[in-house]
Scaffold this motif. Structure first.
Motif, PDB file in Angstrom:
ATOM      1  N   GLU A  86     -16.842  32.921 -35.599  1.00 27.10           N
ATOM      2  CA  GLU A  86     -15.721  32.032 -35.914  1.00 27.10           C
ATOM      3  C   GLU A  86     -14.592  32.217 -34.911  1.00 27.10           C
ATOM      4  O   GLU A  86     -14.252  33.338 -34.547  1.00 27.10           O
ATOM      5  CB  GLU A  86     -15.205  32.318 -37.322  1.00 27.10           C
ATOM      6  CG  GLU A  86     -14.105  31.391 -37.747  1.00 27.10           C
ATOM      7  CD  GLU A  86     -13.772  31.513 -39.221  1.00 27.10           C
ATOM      8  OE1 GLU A  86     -13.033  30.648 -39.699  1.00 27.10           O
ATOM      9  OE2 GLU A  86     -14.229  32.451 -39.876  1.00 27.10           O
ATOM     10  N   ILE A 114     -21.939  29.259 -37.328  1.00 24.15           N
ATOM     11  CA  ILE A 114     -20.933  28.992 -36.294  1.00 24.15           C
ATOM     12  C   ILE A 114     -19.814  28.099 -36.827  1.00 24.15           C
ATOM     13  O   ILE A 114     -20.069  27.064 -37.435  1.00 24.15           O
ATOM     14  CB  ILE A 114     -21.581  28.315 -35.068  1.00 24.15           C
ATOM     15  CG1 ILE A 114     -22.816  29.094 -34.616  1.00 24.15           C
ATOM     16  CG2 ILE A 114     -20.583  28.185 -33.940  1.00 24.15           C
ATOM     17  CD1 ILE A 114     -23.686  28.322 -33.645  1.00 24.15           C
ATOM     18  N   ARG A 115     -18.576  28.517 -36.544  1.00 27.43           N
ATOM     19  CA  ARG A 115     -17.386  27.721 -36.851  1.00 27.43           C
ATOM     20  C   ARG A 115     -16.443  27.841 -35.658  1.00 27.43           C
ATOM     21  O   ARG A 115     -15.878  28.903 -35.424  1.00 27.43           O
ATOM     22  CB  ARG A 115     -16.717  28.221 -38.126  1.00 27.43           C
ATOM     23  CG  ARG A 115     -17.539  27.960 -39.374  1.00 27.43           C
ATOM     24  CD  ARG A 115     -16.894  28.501 -40.627  1.00 27.43           C
ATOM     25  NE  ARG A 115     -16.727  29.939 -40.669  1.00 27.43           N
ATOM     26  CZ  ARG A 115     -17.708  30.820 -40.888  1.00 27.43           C
ATOM     27  NH1 ARG A 115     -18.933  30.413 -41.057  1.00 27.43           N
ATOM     28  NH2 ARG A 115     -17.455  32.111 -40.941  1.00 27.43           N
ATOM     29  N   SER A 116     -16.310  26.760 -34.891  1.00 31.87           N
ATOM     30  CA  SER A 116     -15.454  26.800 -33.707  1.00 31.87           C
ATOM     31  C   SER A 116     -15.031  25.392 -33.309  1.00 31.87           C
ATOM     32  O   SER A 116     -15.822  24.456 -33.380  1.00 31.87           O
ATOM     33  CB  SER A 116     -16.196  27.454 -32.531  1.00 31.87           C
ATOM     34  OG  SER A 116     -15.418  27.430 -31.359  1.00 31.87           O
ATOM     35  N   THR A 160     -29.518  28.636 -35.896  1.00 35.91           N
ATOM     36  CA  THR A 160     -28.077  28.407 -35.801  1.00 35.91           C
ATOM     37  C   THR A 160     -27.709  27.429 -36.905  1.00 35.91           C
ATOM     38  O   THR A 160     -28.490  26.541 -37.246  1.00 35.91           O
ATOM     39  CB  THR A 160     -27.678  27.849 -34.423  1.00 35.91           C
ATOM     40  OG1 THR A 160     -28.445  26.684 -34.131  1.00 35.91           O
ATOM     41  CG2 THR A 160     -27.880  28.900 -33.334  1.00 35.91           C
ATOM     42  N   VAL A 197     -24.336  25.266 -38.925  1.00 39.04           N
ATOM     43  CA  VAL A 197     -22.949  24.840 -39.095  1.00 39.04           C
ATOM     44  C   VAL A 197     -22.836  24.286 -40.500  1.00 39.04           C
ATOM     45  O   VAL A 197     -23.594  23.390 -40.882  1.00 39.04           O
ATOM     46  CB  VAL A 197     -22.543  23.768 -38.052  1.00 39.04           C
ATOM     47  CG1 VAL A 197     -21.127  23.281 -38.320  1.00 39.04           C
ATOM     48  CG2 VAL A 197     -22.676  24.306 -36.645  1.00 39.04           C
ATOM     49  N   CYS A 225     -17.766  22.358 -35.560  1.00 39.76           N
ATOM     50  CA  CYS A 225     -18.447  22.840 -34.357  1.00 39.76           C
ATOM     51  C   CYS A 225     -18.279  21.730 -33.324  1.00 39.76           C
ATOM     52  O   CYS A 225     -19.061  20.787 -33.276  1.00 39.76           O
ATOM     53  CB  CYS A 225     -19.909  23.159 -34.607  1.00 39.76           C
ATOM     54  SG  CYS A 225     -20.763  23.814 -33.156  1.00 39.76           S
ATOM     55  N   CYS A 269     -18.761  24.422 -28.568  1.00 37.50           N
ATOM     56  CA  CYS A 269     -19.518  25.015 -29.681  1.00 37.50           C
ATOM     57  C   CYS A 269     -20.912  24.407 -29.798  1.00 37.50           C
ATOM     58  O   CYS A 269     -21.868  25.086 -30.175  1.00 37.50           O
ATOM     59  CB  CYS A 269     -18.740  24.824 -30.990  1.00 37.50           C
ATOM     60  SG  CYS A 269     -19.586  25.455 -32.441  1.00 37.50           S
ATOM     61  N   PHE A 275     -24.638  25.992 -30.604  1.00 41.15           N
ATOM     62  CA  PHE A 275     -25.432  25.503 -31.740  1.00 41.15           C
ATOM     63  C   PHE A 275     -26.839  25.099 -31.307  1.00 41.15           C
ATOM     64  O   PHE A 275     -27.805  25.358 -32.006  1.00 41.15           O
ATOM     65  CB  PHE A 275     -24.720  24.330 -32.411  1.00 41.15           C
ATOM     66  CG  PHE A 275     -25.492  23.721 -33.544  1.00 41.15           C
ATOM     67  CD1 PHE A 275     -25.671  24.417 -34.716  1.00 41.15           C
ATOM     68  CD2 PHE A 275     -26.056  22.458 -33.413  1.00 41.15           C
ATOM     69  CE1 PHE A 275     -26.396  23.864 -35.769  1.00 41.15           C
ATOM     70  CE2 PHE A 275     -26.768  21.891 -34.450  1.00 41.15           C
ATOM     71  CZ  PHE A 275     -26.941  22.607 -35.638  1.00 41.15           C
TER      72      PHE A 275
END
Length: 118
Positions: A36, A65-67, A98, A100, A106, A110, A114
């Motif tokens: 993140e 994933i968090r971006s 991966t 989200v 994302c 990002c 991913f």
């Protein structure tokens, strides 16, 4: 003045740089790696250290994933590290994914991360 700018940039970039946290569920042979934050220039080094020292290479692994994005070159290097780690997992008959979340972001660089898992 230049020193103040460098100090402020370093302080701010570290505050919002990508963070890595692992949750392990041994009974399910699963580990979840939370990624993140914004993608900054040294995040691939942090991830390599994290993969080498905190992640098991015989458990199924999900990178959550968090971006909102960041440096594209760094994202490519992170993606390469994840792809290399996936090869190690396959040797031990484990898988990598991966992910989200539905309400997560994302964006931009990002997406390179991913799409790095096969």
């Amino acid at each position: 003045m230049k020193f103040v700018f460098i100090f402020i940039y370093f302080f701010i970039s570290q505050a919002w740089a990508m963070q890595f946290v692992v949750r392990t569920f041994e009974a399910e042979r699963l580990q979840i790696v939370d990624m993140e934050g914004e993608i900054f220039h040294d995040d691939e080094v942090k991830l390599k250290y994290f993969l080498r020292n905190r992640i098991k290479d015989d458990l199924n692994t999900v990178f959550w994933i968090r971006s909102s994005g960041g440096f594209i070159v760094t994202a490519i290097k992170i993606g390469d590290s994840i792809a290399a780690f996936e090869s190690e997992l396959k040797k031990n008959k484990a898988s990598l994914y991966t992910f989200v979340g539905k309400d997560s972001t994302c964006a931009s660089a990002c997406l390179v991360i991913f799409t790095s898992a096969k």
